[in-house]
Design an enzyme around this catalytic site. Sequence first.
Site, PDB file in Angstrom:
ATOM      1  CB  CYS A  34     -52.646  12.933  96.188  1.00 47.24           C
ATOM      2  SG  CYS A  34     -53.951  12.234  97.173  1.00 47.24           S
ATOM      3  CB  CYS A  60     -49.269  10.122 101.129  1.00 46.90           C
ATOM      4  SG  CYS A  60     -50.856  10.524 101.881  1.00 46.90           S
ATOM      5  CB  CYS A 103     -55.149  11.168 104.198  1.00 50.03           C
ATOM      6  SG  CYS A 103     -53.939  11.740 103.014  1.00 50.03           S
TER       7      CYS A 103
END
Lengths: 136, 236
Positions: A34, A60, A103
């Site tokens: 990402c 994000c 994450c």
Amino acid sequence: MAKVVDHYENPRNVGSLDKKAKNVGTGLVGAPACGDVMKLQVEVDENGKIIDARFKTFGCGSAIASSSLATEWVKGKTVDEALKIKNTDIAKELCLPPVKLHCSMLAEDAIKAALADYKLKQGSNPTGPEKSAASM
Amino acid sequence: MWGGRTGALLRVWGLWPAGVLGRRPLSCNAASLAGSNSPQCWNCGGPGGPMRGDGFFCPQCRALQPPDPTRDYFSLMDCNRAFRVDTAKLQTRYQDLQRLVHPDFFSQRSQTEKDFSEKHSTLVNDAYKTLLAPLSRGLYLLKLHGVEIPEGTDYEMDRQFLMEIMEINEKLAEAQSEAAVKEIESVVRAKQNELTDNVSRAFEQDDMEKAKEMLTKMRYFSNVEENIKLKKIPLQ
């Protein structure tokens, strides 16, 4: 969900510490799928306790929230205690969906990288900062 | 009557049990269908089915056929399976295909054809979007070669590169003027152009690992480009 939004909209401990300081460890990690980047820094006192932590994350909301939470959690812990922080705990606290689990892993890796950098700076003495001060 | 292979085909195409078979004359024969080995037109039973090549319509009754699920984007957009594409040609192909399959042209046709046209049109959109941008095109080409960028932390990326990305992002966040943003934008664009050339060379040399490495770097810069777009909004 509310916790993620809170850590995203009101992230704690955004910023930088002096990466040249001997008692500051800097961890820099990335997620290639990402393209998120995360920097996490810790300031450790002479007793091996983390007295300050800062982060900067570009990515994000879940990545930002995970690193924000990580800096909150490491404060007050010793280096060895902080090494025990697991991504699953971060994910659980933030109620991260499965697709965002990586994450929290990124945050765990950032903590480990920061502590590894700190340990490297203390020299090869594996028993901790209080001993290395004496050996200098 | 509609069991077995024929039933299976009709189920896959969403036509059975509740499907509508269209207003065209139904001349198919269950017995002849049951024993057949080649795909047949859902409407007339003639030589149809998901067509190879650009035959989207049944040659016999002209009914729109379903998309070929085995066809990759390069084939669909009539491009060589390579990193370098002629984007002008790609755009022309996109427009030509949409003129054939867009749902606007099927408003008077059967529900089945309407559904197929929506599937075709979406596929054409996805193919066009994927092949137009170098990053998505490169990642798709990597995927066709069986290589994917893994989820999770990047243990292979060099620290220097991550620092570079971190610094550009920080600089962008701190930028106060349009000029400052534009400067960062041109730096990033130059990096992307250089990386695009590297990716192209890697694919030409069939070096998938190198292509993957370069595309990963492009991904980080692509996020910076997104942040630049977001940054520009209030400054206008």
